[in-house]
Design an enzyme around this catalytic site. Structure first.
Site, PDB file in Angstrom:
ATOM      1  N   ASP A  38       0.863  -1.178   0.000  1.00  0.00           N
ATOM      2  CA  ASP A  38       0.000   0.000   0.000  1.00  0.00           C
ATOM      3  C   ASP A  38       0.901   1.230   0.000  1.00  0.00           C
ATOM      4  OD1 ASP A  38      -1.630   2.142   0.447  1.00  0.00           O
ATOM      5  OD2 ASP A  38      -2.739   1.232   2.114  1.00  0.00           O
ATOM      6  N   ASP A 110      -6.553   5.568   4.600  1.00  0.00           N
ATOM      7  CA  ASP A 110      -5.102   5.635   4.823  1.00  0.00           C
ATOM      8  C   ASP A 110      -4.634   5.101   6.172  1.00  0.00           C
ATOM      9  OD1 ASP A 110      -3.893   7.230   2.393  1.00  0.00           O
ATOM     10  OD2 ASP A 110      -5.824   8.142   2.901  1.00  0.00           O
ATOM     11  N   HIS A 153      -5.506  11.634  13.890  1.00  0.00           N
ATOM     12  CA  HIS A 153      -6.527  11.503  12.832  1.00  0.00           C
ATOM     13  C   HIS A 153      -7.687  10.600  13.244  1.00  0.00           C
ATOM     14  CE1 HIS A 153      -3.947  13.655  10.148  1.00  0.00           C
ATOM     15  NE2 HIS A 153      -3.008  12.737  10.170  1.00  0.00           N
ATOM     16  N   ASP A 190       2.118  18.861  13.749  1.00  0.00           N
ATOM     17  CA  ASP A 190       2.226  17.885  12.669  1.00  0.00           C
ATOM     18  C   ASP A 190       1.802  18.576  11.364  1.00  0.00           C
ATOM     19  OD1 ASP A 190       2.058  14.553  12.390  1.00  0.00           O
ATOM     20  OD2 ASP A 190       0.896  15.652  10.877  1.00  0.00           O
ATOM     21  N   HIS A 192      -0.050  17.455   9.059  1.00  0.00           N
ATOM     22  CA  HIS A 192      -1.427  17.122   8.675  1.00  0.00           C
ATOM     23  C   HIS A 192      -2.410  17.706   9.683  1.00  0.00           C
ATOM     24  CE1 HIS A 192       1.001  13.813   6.891  1.00  0.00           C
ATOM     25  NE2 HIS A 192       0.202  14.040   5.852  1.00  0.00           N
ATOM     26  N   ASP A 283       6.568  15.551  10.597  1.00  0.00           N
ATOM     27  CA  ASP A 283       6.495  15.575   9.142  1.00  0.00           C
ATOM     28  C   ASP A 283       6.418  17.019   8.657  1.00  0.00           C
ATOM     29  OD1 ASP A 283       4.012  15.835  10.296  1.00  0.00           O
ATOM     30  OD2 ASP A 283       3.146  14.078   9.312  1.00  0.00           O
ATOM     31  N   TYR A 323       8.245  11.205   8.859  1.00  0.00           N
ATOM     32  CA  TYR A 323       8.543  10.036   8.024  1.00  0.00           C
ATOM     33  C   TYR A 323       9.905  10.066   7.373  1.00  0.00           C
ATOM     34  CZ  TYR A 323       3.725   9.746   9.166  1.00  0.00           C
ATOM     35  OH  TYR A 323       2.580   9.721   9.898  1.00  0.00           O
TER      36      TYR A 323
END
Ligand SMILES: *[C@@H]1O[C@H](CO)[C@@H](O)[C@H](O)[C@H]1NC(C)=O
Ligand SMILES: [Zn+2]
Length: 636
Positions: A38, A110, A153, A190, A192, A283, A323
């Site tokens: 993935d 995700d 999330h 972060d 996101h 990230d 990451y």
């Protein structure tokens, strides 16, 4: 009298704030991984934890932390932020076959499941709660939990974006319940949007959620309309959700700091949290394959430092994303080293934020204008301008999509950055020059005059000294009425929105703090200012406390308390909380805004609006004779 003084010192050391930094980690949380192909999920690897922890060991930071064991979260704790149905569904995953796991995973976005992920997710929550307990019981002052899976999330009934349970949302509920905390601040740096945290507290005024995130006008994952600047919270919680969308990639240290100075910190100080969580995703650092931002790992030392003066220093950082293993490990080290109290690294080459960041800042500030005491908007009606900027940006974004081929090429290019230099703490943290025997006035005189000499000497020898002092007194004088200075709200606004940006951009080699007699600025506010300014000049601070009257008057209780606070904050103790600050006086706000307007042409970090707004505001605020008088008086 001196012995009474000594007694008081001892007393204060006894009641001094808790110290120490917790590190909560267990290798157990590395024991799950992606079991099928993935592309969206392949970056979330167990090594994220091991490289971070190894780096902390190699830098000698892990051994300086208080190691706190992890535990499993209970069902009741998980249910603080999740539904029974969802918990029961996740509970079945350890017994599923590979095919069943893949099917189960497909209902969410995700994320991937593994037979051991439920176990690890319970440990990730447990680690976060152990950190909360350590901080709230005073076992440590602050700390970091290195956990996997991340949490921000995850939603009430859904896994999402590598997250199974919402570690920080659960921990915020837990802290409120267990320790009767009134106000919690969650800072999500972060890259996101932590939509899970936003949804959890959208209508809750006791939890202030701040997130900046790569957005690109809804073009970036999770592509939600709710991630934009105008999602400010709902009902009672209106104003307690702050979204700062990054509509372009490549944001730098200056952009991050600007948002702290002009959006987050003024609101956070007005809110006055009892506990601060950081959704510490890295990230948002340079080299990250998700974020594509350009902020360097050392910026996290400063972001951490700036948050350390809130909530009496009670800060819990909890790992989220990150990451690029190199920049992740470096950023984790910068964060933990700052929590430990080592001087922050020098910040060089800061300048104004980019135009896109300025537009975001302007939009967020005008969206939050009804709820928080921001300076008067530079132009009216500001929301119209946000929409305008949006439209133009939208057109540009469409255009850039056509050049995607180019963009991809750029992505393949390797980004390089320097490893942050090691930050050495000097063997002696703080020295105080006090008359050895307060009963002898001439001795005290001698010490004071030699300090004056030192100050004079430095003025000519430290290239970057004089102006800091000059601007420092300017800011304080402008916002605080000379006869009184009782308005802490105005003072803090000036410190956060004028003094800090200016000082960071100026990048001094030494910070000289002078507190004259009768300044009228309260002790707690002085402690806050002293703490905040220590992020500059690698912590090199010289504090001069001038006392009115004869040297004997230093025994005056008020001065003594002041001296104590000064000393404590120089030693790195968290400054006491100022409590929720009301709105500053309108005339102070206006004076500050006029000064900011004038200085922003030289100091980019003072900008808080896009070019269009600056143009419009030039017409509104022109330099008046009154301003010049104010400035002249201050210089005197
Ligand atoms: C992290 O950044 C370094 C330096 O640019 C690069 O060599 C490495 O491939 C990056 N790793 C990831 C996972 O992007
Ligand atoms: Zn992330």
């Amino acid at each position: 009298c001196s012995s009474m003084l000594m007694g008081l010192w001892g007393y204060f050391w006894l009641i001094a704030m808790s110290s120490g930094t917790a590190l909560v980690y267990d290798e157990e949380m590395t024991r799950y991984k992606l079991l099928w192909v993935d592309p969206a999920c392949k970056i979330e690897v167990p090594e994220r934890l091991t490289v971070s922890h190894t780096a902390l060991q190699e830098e000698g930071l892990a051994e300086r932390c208080v190691s706190v064991p992890i535990r499993q979260a209970t069902d009741a704790e998980i249910l603080l932020a999740h539904s029974v149905e969802y918990l029961e569904a996740v509970k079945k995953t350890p017994h599923m076959s590979l095919d069943e796991l893949r099917t189960f995973t497909q209902q969410y976005g995700d994320v991937y499941f593994h037979p051991n992920i439920y176990h690890c997710a319970k440990l990730a929550i447990g680690a976060t709660l152990q950190l909360v307990d350590s901080v709230m019981t005073g076992k440590v002052r602050n700390g970091m939990a290195l956990v996997r899976p991340p949490g921000h999330h995850s939603q009430r009934s859904a896994a999402n974006g590598f997250c199974v349970f919402n570690n920080v949302a659960i921990a915020a509920h837990y802290a409120k319940k267990q320790y009767d905390i009134k106000r919690v601040l969650i800072v999500d740096w972060d890259v996101h949007h932590g939509q899970g945290v936003q949804f959890a507290f959208e209508d809750d005024p006791s939890v202030l959620y701040f997130s900046w995130h790569r957005y690109e006008h809804q073009g970036f994952w999770p592509n939600l309309r709710e991630s934009d600047y105008d999602s400010v919270g709902k009902e009672k919680g209106a104003g307690f959700n702050i979204n700062v969308p990054w509509n372009k990639v490549g944001m730098e240290n200056s952009d991050y700091l600007s948002v702290f100075f002009h959006v987050l910190l003024p609101i956070a100080y007005e809110f006055s949290p009892d506990l601060v969580f950081v959704c510490a995703g890295f990230d948002s650092a340079i080299g990250d394959p998700e974020g594509h931002m350009c902020a360097t790992p050392d910026i996290f030392a400063h972001l951490t430092h700036l948050l350390k003066s809130l909530a009496g220093g009670k800060l819990c950082a909890v790992l989220e994303g990150g990451y690029n293993l190199t920049s992740l490990a470096q950023s984790v080290c910068q964060t933990v080293q700052t929590l430990l109290g080592d001087p922050a690294p020098q910040t060089s080459e800061l300048n104004g934020p980019c135009e896109s960041a300025l537009e975001s800042i302007q939009c967020v500030r005008s969206a939050h204008k009804p709820y928080w005491a921001f300076a008067p908007p530079v132009s009216e009606p500001s929301t119209k301008r946000c929409k305008l900027a949006e439209k133009e940006e939208g057109v540009q974004a469409e255009g850039s999509q056509k050049e995607e081929g180019d963009g991809q090429k750029a992505e393949e290019e390797e980004v390089v950055w320097m490893k942050p230099p090691s930050r050495l703490a000097p063997p002696v943290h703080t020295e105080v020059a006090l008359p050895a025997d307060l009963e002898v006035p001439d001795r005290c005189d001698r010490v004071r005059s030699s300090l004056m000499y030192v100050m004079f000497y430095l003025t000519f020898n430290a290239q970057h000294l004089l102006c800091t002092v000059y601007y420092y007194s300017q800011c304080v004088c402008v916002c605080v009425p000379p006869q009184g200075c009782s308005d802490v709200a105005g003072l803090m606004q000036a410190v956060l929105c004028l003094l800090l940006p200016l000082a960071y951009e100026y990048d001094p080699g030494l910070v000289l703090l002078v507190r004259g007699p009768g300044s009228g600025v309260g002790k707690a506010a002085w402690a806050q200012i002293t703490s905040l300014l220590q992020g500059l000049a690698q912590g090199h601070t010289l504090a001069l406390l001038q006392v009115r009257g004869t040297p004997r008057d230093i025994l005056n209780y008020d001065d003594f308390f002041l001296l104590y606070f000064f000393h404590a904050s120089l030693l790195g103790d968290p400054a006491p909380s100022l409590g929720p600050l009301g709105a500053p006086l309108p005339e102070d706000m206006e004076a500050m805004e006029r000064l900011r307007q004038r200085l922003q042409t030289h100091w980019g970090l003072l900008q808080n609006a896009g070019e269009q707004m600056i143009k419009a505001s030039k017409e509104t605020y022109s330099v008046t004779q009154m301003d010049n008088n104010i400035l002249e008086n201050q210089n005197g």
